[in-house]
Design an enzyme around this catalytic site. Structure first.
Site, PDB file in Angstrom:
ATOM      1  N   ARG A 122      63.538  97.662  84.290  1.00 49.04           N
ATOM      2  CA  ARG A 122      64.724  97.003  84.870  1.00 49.04           C
ATOM      3  C   ARG A 122      65.857  98.028  84.985  1.00 49.04           C
ATOM      4  O   ARG A 122      66.913  97.882  84.376  1.00 49.04           O
ATOM      5  CB  ARG A 122      65.157  95.827  84.002  1.00 49.04           C
ATOM      6  CG  ARG A 122      64.066  94.866  83.546  1.00 49.04           C
ATOM      7  CD  ARG A 122      63.422  94.033  84.573  1.00 49.04           C
ATOM      8  NE  ARG A 122      64.163  92.940  85.159  1.00 49.04           N
ATOM      9  CZ  ARG A 122      64.195  91.684  84.737  1.00 49.04           C
ATOM     10  NH1 ARG A 122      63.582  91.357  83.628  1.00 49.04           N
ATOM     11  NH2 ARG A 122      64.840  90.750  85.412  1.00 49.04           N
ATOM     12  N   GLN A 127      65.749  98.318  90.925  1.00 50.02           N
ATOM     13  CA  GLN A 127      66.213  96.947  91.183  1.00 50.02           C
ATOM     14  C   GLN A 127      65.592  96.340  92.438  1.00 50.02           C
ATOM     15  O   GLN A 127      65.233  95.170  92.454  1.00 50.02           O
ATOM     16  CB  GLN A 127      67.728  96.945  91.346  1.00 50.02           C
ATOM     17  CG  GLN A 127      68.417  96.219  90.218  1.00 50.02           C
ATOM     18  CD  GLN A 127      69.916  96.368  90.268  1.00 50.02           C
ATOM     19  OE1 GLN A 127      70.455  97.223  90.965  1.00 50.02           O
ATOM     20  NE2 GLN A 127      70.596  95.540  89.517  1.00 50.02           N
ATOM     21  N   ASP A 130      62.188  94.886  91.812  1.00 48.56           N
ATOM     22  CA  ASP A 130      62.109  94.039  90.626  1.00 48.56           C
ATOM     23  C   ASP A 130      61.785  92.577  90.998  1.00 48.56           C
ATOM     24  O   ASP A 130      62.656  91.780  91.317  1.00 48.56           O
ATOM     25  CB  ASP A 130      63.451  94.146  89.894  1.00 48.56           C
ATOM     26  CG  ASP A 130      63.491  93.350  88.602  1.00 48.56           C
ATOM     27  OD1 ASP A 130      62.547  92.595  88.333  1.00 48.56           O
ATOM     28  OD2 ASP A 130      64.489  93.491  87.872  1.00 48.56           O
ATOM     29  N   SER A 133      63.264  89.693  88.868  1.00 46.17           N
ATOM     30  CA  SER A 133      64.626  89.300  89.247  1.00 46.17           C
ATOM     31  C   SER A 133      64.642  88.522  90.558  1.00 46.17           C
ATOM     32  O   SER A 133      65.338  87.513  90.671  1.00 46.17           O
ATOM     33  CB  SER A 133      65.525  90.534  89.400  1.00 46.17           C
ATOM     34  OG  SER A 133      65.787  91.099  88.152  1.00 46.17           O
ATOM     35  N   TYR A 228      67.156  93.110  77.044  1.00 47.66           N
ATOM     36  CA  TYR A 228      66.621  91.762  76.808  1.00 47.66           C
ATOM     37  C   TYR A 228      67.134  91.182  75.491  1.00 47.66           C
ATOM     38  O   TYR A 228      67.507  91.925  74.590  1.00 47.66           O
ATOM     39  CB  TYR A 228      65.093  91.792  76.733  1.00 47.66           C
ATOM     40  CG  TYR A 228      64.423  91.988  78.061  1.00 47.66           C
ATOM     41  CD1 TYR A 228      64.406  90.962  79.004  1.00 47.66           C
ATOM     42  CD2 TYR A 228      63.819  93.189  78.392  1.00 47.66           C
ATOM     43  CE1 TYR A 228      63.790  91.138  80.228  1.00 47.66           C
ATOM     44  CE2 TYR A 228      63.197  93.377  79.618  1.00 47.66           C
ATOM     45  CZ  TYR A 228      63.177  92.343  80.527  1.00 47.66           C
ATOM     46  OH  TYR A 228      62.577  92.506  81.736  1.00 47.66           O
TER      47      TYR A 228
HETATM   48  P1  NAD Z   1      64.871  86.654  80.480  1.00 48.85           P
HETATM   49  O1  NAD Z   1      64.248  85.888  81.598  1.00 48.85           O
HETATM   50  O2  NAD Z   1      64.004  87.387  79.524  1.00 48.85           O
HETATM   51  O3  NAD Z   1      65.801  85.647  79.635  1.00 48.85           O
HETATM   52  C1  NAD Z   1      66.723  84.793  80.257  1.00 48.85           C
HETATM   53  C2  NAD Z   1      67.979  84.723  79.444  1.00 48.85           C
HETATM   54  O4  NAD Z   1      67.785  83.948  78.265  1.00 48.85           O
HETATM   55  C3  NAD Z   1      68.514  86.075  78.966  1.00 48.85           C
HETATM   56  O5  NAD Z   1      69.834  86.244  79.421  1.00 48.85           O
HETATM   57  C4  NAD Z   1      68.451  85.971  77.451  1.00 48.85           C
HETATM   58  O6  NAD Z   1      69.486  86.665  76.812  1.00 48.85           O
HETATM   59  C5  NAD Z   1      68.581  84.489  77.251  1.00 48.85           C
HETATM   60  N1  NAD Z   1      68.148  83.969  75.937  1.00 48.85           N
HETATM   61  C6  NAD Z   1      67.120  84.336  75.151  1.00 48.85           C
HETATM   62  N2  NAD Z   1      67.056  83.578  74.036  1.00 48.85           N
HETATM   63  C7  NAD Z   1      68.079  82.686  74.124  1.00 48.85           C
HETATM   64  C8  NAD Z   1      68.543  81.634  73.288  1.00 48.85           C
HETATM   65  N3  NAD Z   1      67.956  81.331  72.135  1.00 48.85           N
HETATM   66  N4  NAD Z   1      69.604  80.931  73.719  1.00 48.85           N
HETATM   67  C9  NAD Z   1      70.233  81.217  74.880  1.00 48.85           C
HETATM   68  N5  NAD Z   1      69.839  82.192  75.708  1.00 48.85           N
HETATM   69  C10 NAD Z   1      68.782  82.925  75.328  1.00 48.85           C
HETATM   70  O7  NAD Z   1      65.918  87.712  81.010  1.00 48.85           O
HETATM   71  P2  NAD Z   1      66.234  88.189  82.499  1.00 48.85           P
HETATM   72  O8  NAD Z   1      67.058  87.167  83.165  1.00 48.85           O
HETATM   73  O9  NAD Z   1      64.973  88.606  83.168  1.00 48.85           O
HETATM   74  O10 NAD Z   1      67.138  89.490  82.285  1.00 48.85           O
HETATM   75  C11 NAD Z   1      67.466  89.996  81.041  1.00 48.85           C
HETATM   76  C12 NAD Z   1      68.492  91.092  81.179  1.00 48.85           C
HETATM   77  O11 NAD Z   1      68.028  92.174  81.953  1.00 48.85           O
HETATM   78  C13 NAD Z   1      69.737  90.622  81.825  1.00 48.85           C
HETATM   79  O12 NAD Z   1      70.813  91.143  81.099  1.00 48.85           O
HETATM   80  C14 NAD Z   1      69.771  91.288  83.144  1.00 48.85           C
HETATM   81  O13 NAD Z   1      71.074  91.601  83.576  1.00 48.85           O
HETATM   82  C15 NAD Z   1      69.036  92.553  82.850  1.00 48.85           C
HETATM   83  N6  NAD Z   1      68.472  93.036  84.097  1.00 48.85           N
HETATM   84  C16 NAD Z   1      68.811  94.280  84.522  1.00 48.85           C
HETATM   85  C17 NAD Z   1      68.326  94.729  85.716  1.00 48.85           C
HETATM   86  C18 NAD Z   1      68.686  96.083  86.221  1.00 48.85           C
HETATM   87  O14 NAD Z   1      69.572  96.717  85.718  1.00 48.85           O
HETATM   88  N7  NAD Z   1      67.985  96.557  87.214  1.00 48.85           N
HETATM   89  C19 NAD Z   1      67.503  93.938  86.488  1.00 48.85           C
HETATM   90  C20 NAD Z   1      67.187  92.665  86.010  1.00 48.85           C
HETATM   91  C21 NAD Z   1      67.665  92.233  84.808  1.00 48.85           C
END
Ligand code: NAD
Length: 381
Positions: A122, A127, A130, A133, A228
């Protein structure tokens, strides 16, 4: 390089891996593309659109992948489909790799070079490739649209001669990619939106979308190097549940997206919390999968109504409800990946493991599971 695109065979999957516009790009790059007959039928794309773009149409799965150098798929292939792959082929798809060790090992033993879409790092550079996402973002939108449809109230405040309707209240649990899109969608539709995530760094992003970030003190949560969420302790989950119970009780809609990478999703919304909600309220459990979900009572791929009248939706393929756009995005993710690694002279994909994107995504090569992350997970660490 010959690239094959078979039909998706997973039950109830309307999305497809590659759209004709991207076939045209691959053909221009010097690739030969074969698609299985009917590959785009579920999103209304005719075989003739693929042939117009320069592809040929193959017969069944076996005929389509015959002699291919690379196979492009959306979902995890099943054991029979993997058995049909030939040694040396490159296979690109989702794999749900932490829960599919036997299939990943089958790919390794079959000497398939496997690219796992979930393990594309990620990073900023990656991006555009991805798929986690791109699909999560559409799913977040789809979850809110679905909730709005099931709710017997409207979302926005309405001031009419007959009286004033107060806005519906939406609570988004987990503000990652899906959650942020759910927040944005619910806000646009006029709901009052609150959100919670265990990663405090997202508070600003939640607020910038016009929603309220709910503060619940559950101690040190932190996040992994990859950004994560870390798995919470049972005590932390209990504190979170206590902090959320009141908000759940007055929410009309809850969209729950909480996931922990590589692990089962945490069960956050208990039976008791659901029992505290009003009749007619709606929960969309976006973590619902064969590995569990965030909500007690969720039934995978079903909608249920609890004894106290709460509607719980447990669909695991929400991007599939906007299948054409989801397919366009996935196809674009694949194209960006292929273009990044395309060797213009040899007109083939270069498996350059010096590149961190390839190093992360190439999970089997030369007869072995090559992903360190998976090796560790499979060894139980
Ligand atoms: P994910 O699908 O693994 O999780 C979804 C969300 O659930 C996350 O925000 C996580 O913090 C939250 N979560 C986990 N346990 C929880 C709990 N008990 N209660 C409440 N919330 C909880 O995560 P995702 O959406 O695929 O992305 C995770 C991170 O990666 C994000 O910060 C995103 O910004 C980052 N990301 C970065 C890039 C990049 O830079 N290219 C691309 C995609 C995602």
């Amino acid at each position: 390089m010959k690239i094959a695109v078979p039909r998706e065979t997973k039950a109830d999957e309307p999305r497809i891996p590659l759209i004709p516009g991207d076939v045209g790009k691959l053909v221009k790059m010097g690739a030969e593309v074969v698609v299985e007959a009917g590959v785009g039928a579920t999103v209304g794309l005719a075989d003739s659109e693929y042939t117009d773009a320069g592809a040929t149409v193959g017969g069944d799965y076996a005929a389509t992948i015959q002699g291919a150098d690379m196979v492009l798929r959306l979902n995890t292939p099943n054991a029979d489909e993997i058995a049909g792959l030939t040694a040396g082929m490159i296979h690109v798809s989702h794999l749900d790799p932490f829960f599919n060790q036997p299939l990943v090992e089958q790919m390794a033993h079959g000497n398939v070079k496997t690219i796992c879409m979930e393990l594309i790092p990620r990073t900023t550079l990656a991006q555009k490739m991805d798929a986690l996402s791109s699909q999560a973002s559409l799913a977040g939108y789809a979850a809110v649209v679905l909730a709005a449809d099931r709710l017997s109230k409207g979302f926005p405040m309405m001031m009419t001669p007959a009286g004033t309707l107060s806005p519906s209240r939406a609570f988004i649990v987990g503000a990652g990619v899906a959650g942020l899109q759910a927040i944005a969608t619910a806000k646009r539709m006029g709901a009052r939106v609150e959100a919670f995530d265990t990663r405090p760094v997202v508070a600003e992003q939640v607020q910038s979308l016009g929603a309220k970030f709910v503060k619940i003190d559950i101690g040190d949560t932190g996040q992994t190097e990859g950004g994560y969420a870390k798995q919470l302790t049972p005590e932390q989950i209990a504190m979170q549940q206590k902090g959320m119970a009141k908000i759940c009780a007055y929410s009309d809609v809850i969209v729950s997206t909480a996931k922990v990478f590589g692990r089962k999703p945490p069960l956050i919304i208990t039976e008791e919390m659901v029992a505290g909600m009003s009749a007619g309220s709606v929960i969309v459990d976006m973590a619902a999968s064969e590995h569990g979900g965030n909500v007690a009572g969720t039934k995978l791929n079903e909608e249920i109504v609890t004894d106290n009248g709460v509607h719980i939706v447990g669909y695991d393929n929400l991007p599939g409800t906007v299948a054409l756009h989801a397919s366009q995005m996935y196809s674009s993710n694949l194209m960006n990946f292929i273009q990044h690694f395309w060797d213009e002279e040899a007109k083939e994909l270069k498996l350059d493991t010096e590149d961190e994107i390839m190093a992360g995504a190439l999970v089997t090569n030369d007869g072995a599971v090559t992903s360190e992350m998976l090796q560790k997970a499979y060894a139980g660490n």
